[in-house]
Enzyme design. Sequence first.
Site, PDB file in Angstrom:
ATOM      1  N   CYS A   1       0.844  -1.205   0.000  1.00  0.00           N
ATOM      2  CA  CYS A   1       0.000   0.000   0.000  1.00  0.00           C
ATOM      3  C   CYS A   1       0.877   1.252   0.000  1.00  0.00           C
ATOM      4  CB  CYS A   1      -0.918  -0.034   1.226  1.00  0.00           C
ATOM      5  SG  CYS A   1      -2.089   1.337   1.288  1.00  0.00           S
ATOM      6  N   CYS A   2       1.906   1.287   0.890  1.00  0.00           N
ATOM      7  CA  CYS A   2       2.822   2.435   0.918  1.00  0.00           C
ATOM      8  C   CYS A   2       3.563   2.576  -0.413  1.00  0.00           C
ATOM      9  CB  CYS A   2       3.842   2.284   2.047  1.00  0.00           C
ATOM     10  SG  CYS A   2       3.232   2.665   3.697  1.00  0.00           S
TER      11      CYS A   2
ATOM     12  N   CYS B   1      -1.187   8.413   7.438  1.00  0.00           N
ATOM     13  CA  CYS B   1      -2.527   8.087   6.942  1.00  0.00           C
ATOM     14  C   CYS B   1      -3.434   7.665   8.104  1.00  0.00           C
ATOM     15  CB  CYS B   1      -2.437   6.934   5.956  1.00  0.00           C
ATOM     16  SG  CYS B   1      -1.460   7.299   4.499  1.00  0.00           S
TER      17      CYS B   1
ATOM     18  N   CYS C   1      -3.380   4.014   9.593  1.00  0.00           N
ATOM     19  CA  CYS C   1      -2.128   3.520  10.167  1.00  0.00           C
ATOM     20  C   CYS C   1      -1.552   4.455  11.229  1.00  0.00           C
ATOM     21  CB  CYS C   1      -1.098   3.313   9.054  1.00  0.00           C
ATOM     22  SG  CYS C   1      -1.669   2.205   7.760  1.00  0.00           S
TER      23      CYS C   1
ATOM     24  N   CYS D   1       7.837   4.043   5.895  1.00  0.00           N
ATOM     25  CA  CYS D   1       6.958   3.758   4.758  1.00  0.00           C
ATOM     26  C   CYS D   1       7.707   3.340   3.493  1.00  0.00           C
ATOM     27  CB  CYS D   1       6.075   4.952   4.439  1.00  0.00           C
ATOM     28  SG  CYS D   1       6.986   6.348   3.786  1.00  0.00           S
TER      29      CYS D   1
END
Length: 246
Positions: free
Chosen positions: A121-122, A202, A205, A228
């Site tokens: 995702c990162c 985010c 997280c 990240c």
Amino acid sequence: MAFDTLERTGSLASRLDAELRRAHPRTVLEAAVESFGDKLALVSSFGAESAVLLHLAAQVKSDIPVLFLDTGMLFGQTLDYRQQLAERLGLTDVRDLRPAFQDLAVGDPEAKLWQTDTDACCHIRKVLPLDRALSGFEAWITGRKRFHGGDRLHLPVVEFADGQVKFNPLANWGKADLDAYAAQYDLPAHPLVANGFPSLGCWPCTQPVEDGQDVRAGRWKGMDKTECGIHVARAPGTPNNVGGDI
Ligand code: SF4
């Protein structure tokens, strides 16, 4: 970049690091601008401690390109703060970096990837957009500090990684230095700091921290992950790596 150019740039980074090791952050920023001019960008999350570096940068070069990763998963308060702070400081070139539509369509069509694979995702939402934006620059400025601990404990003021020079003007500053600077210039705090968030990323997280915990303890809480991926050096020939935050 050609090998001899890489070698020259790496040598320049080493020399600047030796010269600027104990310099005031403003001196580091002036040296960065003098060395790289229009080939220099600043990367900011407009997070809990971002106002200090952005204020310093605005004094040195108000039209410096400021790269802001709008992952699509940020707190609404961060997006508001980005607008208000940029305006207040007179920063004229803040660029919003968003994930590529194609990357999201293929890798995270339901925006739920953070639930199963935070590194992936990162990569889609931070690493790739920043890589694309930084390809037009030779050097960039980060807001990382040693007192955040972890991989940042031995952070140099100037480093050379992945063919680019990174300036970390606040590497030597502690929390008291940041607070004193913010108070001196009456800099507005990110609105969520008052709610127990000393570090912001985010919303899925990031959690508030308890008294006495590390500044970044609320980031990817309960996971091994602490960064990240945007500050992790890549092995030669690999597209990127995952795993730093701004
Ligand atoms: Fe995704 Fe979380 Fe990384 Fe944001 S911090 S890009 S939501 S995994």
